[in-house]
Scaffold this motif. Structure first.
Motif, PDB file in Angstrom:
ATOM      1  N   ALA A 199     -16.917   8.010  -7.590  1.00 36.43           N
ATOM      2  CA  ALA A 199     -18.099   7.236  -7.991  1.00 36.43           C
ATOM      3  C   ALA A 199     -19.319   8.152  -8.086  1.00 36.43           C
ATOM      4  N   VAL A 200     -20.217   7.826  -8.983  1.00 41.79           N
ATOM      5  CA  VAL A 200     -21.457   8.582  -9.116  1.00 41.79           C
ATOM      6  C   VAL A 200     -22.630   7.700  -8.722  1.00 41.79           C
ATOM      7  N   LYS A 201     -23.712   8.358  -8.324  1.00 40.77           N
ATOM      8  CA  LYS A 201     -24.897   7.622  -7.903  1.00 40.77           C
ATOM      9  C   LYS A 201     -25.630   7.050  -9.115  1.00 40.77           C
ATOM     10  N   SER A 202     -26.300   5.972  -8.879  1.00 40.05           N
ATOM     11  CA  SER A 202     -27.145   5.399  -9.919  1.00 40.05           C
ATOM     12  C   SER A 202     -28.475   6.147  -9.926  1.00 40.05           C
ATOM     13  N   VAL A 203     -28.749   6.842 -10.994  1.00 36.64           N
ATOM     14  CA  VAL A 203     -29.987   7.605 -11.100  1.00 36.64           C
ATOM     15  C   VAL A 203     -30.746   7.124 -12.332  1.00 36.64           C
ATOM     16  N   PRO A 204     -32.065   7.232 -12.335  1.00 35.43           N
ATOM     17  CA  PRO A 204     -32.833   6.817 -13.513  1.00 35.43           C
ATOM     18  C   PRO A 204     -32.535   7.722 -14.699  1.00 35.43           C
ATOM     19  N   MET A 205     -32.529   7.167 -15.895  1.00 32.59           N
ATOM     20  CA  MET A 205     -32.302   7.976 -17.098  1.00 32.59           C
ATOM     21  C   MET A 205     -33.556   8.747 -17.487  1.00 32.59           C
ATOM     22  N   LEU A 208     -32.339  11.626 -15.402  1.00 33.23           N
ATOM     23  CA  LEU A 208     -31.259  12.515 -15.812  1.00 33.23           C
ATOM     24  C   LEU A 208     -31.559  13.203 -17.140  1.00 33.23           C
ATOM     25  N   VAL A 209     -32.110  12.488 -18.101  1.00 40.70           N
ATOM     26  CA  VAL A 209     -32.370  13.077 -19.417  1.00 40.70           C
ATOM     27  C   VAL A 209     -33.400  14.202 -19.333  1.00 40.70           C
ATOM     28  N   PRO A 210     -34.536  14.034 -18.646  1.00 41.14           N
ATOM     29  CA  PRO A 210     -35.467  15.163 -18.483  1.00 41.14           C
ATOM     30  C   PRO A 210     -34.815  16.361 -17.806  1.00 41.14           C
ATOM     31  N   ALA A 211     -33.934  16.097 -16.834  1.00 43.46           N
ATOM     32  CA  ALA A 211     -33.250  17.212 -16.154  1.00 43.46           C
ATOM     33  C   ALA A 211     -32.328  17.943 -17.122  1.00 43.46           C
ATOM     34  N   ILE A 212     -31.642  17.204 -17.991  1.00 45.50           N
ATOM     35  CA  ILE A 212     -30.757  17.831 -18.979  1.00 45.50           C
ATOM     36  C   ILE A 212     -31.572  18.665 -19.964  1.00 45.50           C
ATOM     37  N   ILE A 213     -32.719  18.158 -20.379  1.00 42.22           N
ATOM     38  CA  ILE A 213     -33.600  18.918 -21.277  1.00 42.22           C
ATOM     39  C   ILE A 213     -34.015  20.230 -20.612  1.00 42.22           C
ATOM     40  N   TRP A 214     -34.376  20.142 -19.344  1.00 44.85           N
ATOM     41  CA  TRP A 214     -34.744  21.341 -18.566  1.00 44.85           C
ATOM     42  C   TRP A 214     -33.558  22.313 -18.493  1.00 44.85           C
ATOM     43  N   GLY A 215     -32.353  21.773 -18.257  1.00 40.16           N
ATOM     44  CA  GLY A 215     -31.159  22.613 -18.184  1.00 40.16           C
ATOM     45  C   GLY A 215     -30.859  23.293 -19.508  1.00 40.16           C
ATOM     46  N   LEU A 216     -31.118  22.594 -20.612  1.00 40.28           N
ATOM     47  CA  LEU A 216     -30.908  23.182 -21.936  1.00 40.28           C
ATOM     48  C   LEU A 216     -31.863  24.350 -22.160  1.00 40.28           C
ATOM     49  N   GLY A 217     -33.137  24.150 -21.779  1.00 42.93           N
ATOM     50  CA  GLY A 217     -34.103  25.243 -21.887  1.00 42.93           C
ATOM     51  C   GLY A 217     -33.686  26.439 -21.053  1.00 42.93           C
ATOM     52  N   THR A 240     -33.630  17.873  -8.161  1.00 39.93           N
ATOM     53  CA  THR A 240     -34.979  17.352  -7.922  1.00 39.93           C
ATOM     54  C   THR A 240     -35.512  16.615  -9.145  1.00 39.93           C
ATOM     55  N   LEU A 241     -35.364  17.229 -10.334  1.00 42.69           N
ATOM     56  CA  LEU A 241     -35.837  16.595 -11.563  1.00 42.69           C
ATOM     57  C   LEU A 241     -35.081  15.297 -11.853  1.00 42.69           C
ATOM     58  N   THR A 242     -33.778  15.280 -11.562  1.00 45.69           N
ATOM     59  CA  THR A 242     -32.985  14.079 -11.804  1.00 45.69           C
ATOM     60  C   THR A 242     -33.513  12.903 -11.003  1.00 45.69           C
ATOM     61  N   TYR A 243     -33.822  13.123  -9.730  1.00 46.93           N
ATOM     62  CA  TYR A 243     -34.271  12.027  -8.870  1.00 46.93           C
ATOM     63  C   TYR A 243     -35.746  11.691  -9.080  1.00 46.93           C
ATOM     64  N   ASP A 244     -36.551  12.675  -9.420  1.00 47.76           N
ATOM     65  CA  ASP A 244     -37.983  12.428  -9.598  1.00 47.76           C
ATOM     66  C   ASP A 244     -38.313  11.882 -10.985  1.00 47.76           C
ATOM     67  N   ASN A 245     -37.618  12.385 -12.016  1.00 50.70           N
ATOM     68  CA  ASN A 245     -37.989  12.045 -13.388  1.00 50.70           C
ATOM     69  C   ASN A 245     -36.857  11.464 -14.228  1.00 50.70           C
TER      70      ASN A 245
END
Length: 333
Positions: free
Chosen positions: A164-170, A43-52, A36-41
């Motif tokens: 192939a991977v989807k194009s997602v916003p960074m 990939l980088v915000p989602a990774i930060i969330w995953g790190l936390g 959800t975070l990857t598509y809404d905000n």
């Protein structure tokens, strides 16, 4: 078979604790919210969330080792009531997740609802009778299954996508990064509201059933690292689509993850209030669940997380003041 497994656990429980910690902490939102975070905000915000998410249990293990007054405060009656209240939301989050994830399959949300009720009733009865060891062992078994299923799902998903991977916003814009940082920060106090984690610490110290005492801080560190591996798979899965067959595998995976968390939360009410009152609270969790279904997974999780961050901040501050006063008293003596 169960007696042999119990003996192995009692002789060297470190890894069993670690897997139970990872399984209890994972929760239904760990995979769903990453996507959800990857598509809404981005990939980088989602990774930060995953790190936390991954650091939270490690941080807990280190803090309770160096600030033992936290544990004594958690045993007070007032904190028991607060933890019991938060546990309601934690259980409901995972119950909502099971229901929602089956909405993408032929089973549907109605079938998911039936699964939720069956799981809750089963663990309410099982844990009422068998308690800590059974919860640790079922969590450990489920975490093996989680690794196997998420590896299978990742491989099949990438085969389905042809690599192939989807194009997602960074998500490198500050507004998006702020979401990842804030939601990642909201995760850090989470383990301090898990009565089950404090019970693990006490169980390890008391050794009442001849289970060997170990460095339980190491278990929390290992549990955080194990969860970090799971987050890496979650990141990979956020970049591909799923066909109907893969949606079924994903639903089973998330259900297993959620079941481990639900079992620990139901057991937490027994820990906090004893078997009789805990049983009544667990029944109430199941009975009142339909009223929180409309909030969804992220809605319930966000509400709970924003409540607990202020609670844990006050708790740690109080523990630091209490330790400082104790040291001052010792110096004066």
């Amino acid at each position: 078979m169960f007696s042999n497994l119990t003996r192995k656990f009692k002789s060297n429980p470190t890894m069993y604790y670690a897997m139970s910690i990872a399984a209890s902490w994972a929760g239904v939102g760990s995979l769903m919210n990453f996507r959800t975070l990857t598509y809404d905000n981005g990939l980088v915000p989602a990774i930060i969330w995953g790190l936390g998410n991954s650091v939270a249990c490690i941080l807990f293990g280190l803090i309770v080792l160096h600030l033992p007054t936290v544990r004594s405060i958690m045993r007070t009656k007032a904190l028991k009531y607060i933890l019991g209240f938060l546990t309601l939301f934690q259980a409901w989050t995972n119950m909502n997740g099971i229901r929602e994830i089956f909405g993408d399959t032929s089973i549907g949300t109605k079938g998911g609802t039936v699964i939720v009720y069956a799981v809750c009733i089963f663990f309410i009865i099982l844990l009422l009778r068998y308690g800590m060891i059974r919860n640790v062992l079922t969590d450990s078994a489920s975490w093996y299954m989680v690794y196997g299923l998420i590896l299978l799902l990742t491989v099949l998903a990438y085969i389905h996508s042809g690599g192939a991977v989807k194009s997602v916003p960074m998500g490198l814009e500050w507004e998006n990064l702020k979401v990842g940082i804030w939601k990642g920060f909201l995760l850090l106090p989470g383990p301090f509201t898990y009565a089950y984690f404090f019970e693990l610490l006490d169980y390890n110290d008391q050794n009442s059933d001849a289970t060997n005492k170990v460095n339980v801080t190491r278990s929390f560190i290992l549990g955080g690292l194990m969860f970090g591996l799971y987050m890496l798979f979650s990141c990979a899965l956020a970049l591909v689509d799923f066909n109907p067959a893969l949606n079924v595998i994903k639903a089973v995976l998330i259900t297993i993850v959620a079941i481990s968390s639900i079992s620990s939360f139901l057991y937490s009410e027994y820990i906090l209030f004893g078997k009789r009152v805990g049983l009544l609270i667990d029944v109430a969790i199941v009975a009142y669940w339909p009223y929180v279904v409309p909030m969804g997974v992220m809605g319930v999780w966000t509400l709970m997380s924003e409540i607990r961050i202020y609670l844990v901040a006050a708790l740690l501050l109080f523990a630091l003041v209490k330790r400082a006063m104790a040291r001052r008293g010792e110096a004066a003596a």
